[in-house]
Design a protein around this motif. Structure first.
Motif, short mmCIF file in Angstrom:
data_model
loop_
_atom_site.label_atom_id
_atom_site.label_comp_id
_atom_site.label_asym_id
_atom_site.label_seq_id
_atom_site.Cartn_x
_atom_site.Cartn_y
_atom_site.Cartn_z
N GLN A 7 -5.20 -1.44 19.42
CA GLN A 7 -6.58 -1.37 18.91
C GLN A 7 -6.94 0.08 18.59
N HIS A 8 -7.44 0.31 17.39
CA HIS A 8 -7.92 1.62 16.97
C HIS A 8 -9.38 1.50 16.53
N ASP A 9 -10.18 2.49 16.87
CA ASP A 9 -11.55 2.52 16.37
C ASP A 9 -11.54 2.94 14.91
N THR A 10 -12.53 2.44 14.18
CA THR A 10 -12.62 2.83 12.77
C THR A 10 -13.16 4.24 12.65
N LYS A 11 -12.92 4.84 11.51
CA LYS A 11 -13.46 6.19 11.26
C LYS A 11 -14.98 6.17 11.28
N ALA A 12 -15.56 5.09 10.79
CA ALA A 12 -17.02 4.97 10.78
C ALA A 12 -17.57 4.96 12.21
N TRP A 13 -16.90 4.22 13.10
CA TRP A 13 -17.34 4.17 14.50
C TRP A 13 -17.23 5.55 15.13
N LYS A 14 -16.09 6.22 14.93
CA LYS A 14 -15.90 7.55 15.50
C LYS A 14 -16.97 8.51 15.00
N ALA A 15 -17.26 8.45 13.70
CA ALA A 15 -18.30 9.32 13.13
C ALA A 15 -19.66 9.01 13.74
N GLN A 16 -19.98 7.74 13.88
CA GLN A 16 -21.26 7.35 14.45
C GLN A 16 -21.40 7.82 15.88
N VAL A 17 -20.32 7.72 16.66
CA VAL A 17 -20.36 8.15 18.05
C VAL A 17 -20.58 9.67 18.14
#
Length: 148
Positions: A7-17
């Protein structure tokens, strides 16, 4: 053949975090920088926010490290949880007893809670990324011929 996916987080999720954490930290910094009142109150609140920030990261790490099985001593758990509770309680007490406009207290309180929640989310996201990298390295070590 191992067909399990990592499982990898999306770039959008990482940016939002990261953006949420930066916004929360910025709101706290702005609120503390313009905090009216006595110098001692301002210093207390800056220390409290710093203590809470550090303690929240420590709790997130402790909980994640001990998720599957206990790896830390009970005393360390007491220190970590005690530090977090103490940091939150003292900071809340300092905010409550300050003689400033209630709207200002509300701003500081909400930004403080935003910071703490974003710390937990950031810590989880960073740990998930670390564990995914470890899983990929392990998969590659076990099956180097399957990698391209």
């Amino acid at each position: 053949m191992n067909t399990a996916t990592i499982q990898h987080d999306t770039k959008a999720w990482k940016a939002q975090v990261w953006i949420s954490f930066a916004v929360a930290a910025s709101l706290c910094a702005i609120g503390l920088a313009y905090l009216p009142g006595q110098d001692l109150d301002r210093a207390f609140m800056v220390m409290g926010y710093g203590f809470c920030l550090s303690a929240a990261f420590a709790v997130a790490k402790y909980v994640r490290d001990n998720q599957a099985r206990r790896v830390d001593t009970p005393m360390w758990g007491t220190v970590v949880w005690g530090g977090f509770v103490l940091a939150m309680a003292l900071t809340g007490w300092g905010l409550w007893r300050m003689e400033v406009n209630p709207t200002y207290k509300a701003f500081l309180g909400v930004s403080w809670m935003f910071l703490i929640s974003s710390v937990f989310t950031l810590a989880k996201t960073l740990r998930d990324a670390h564990e995914a990298r470890l899983a990929e390295m392990l998969r590659h070590a076990r099956h180097p011929a399957n990698e391209q």
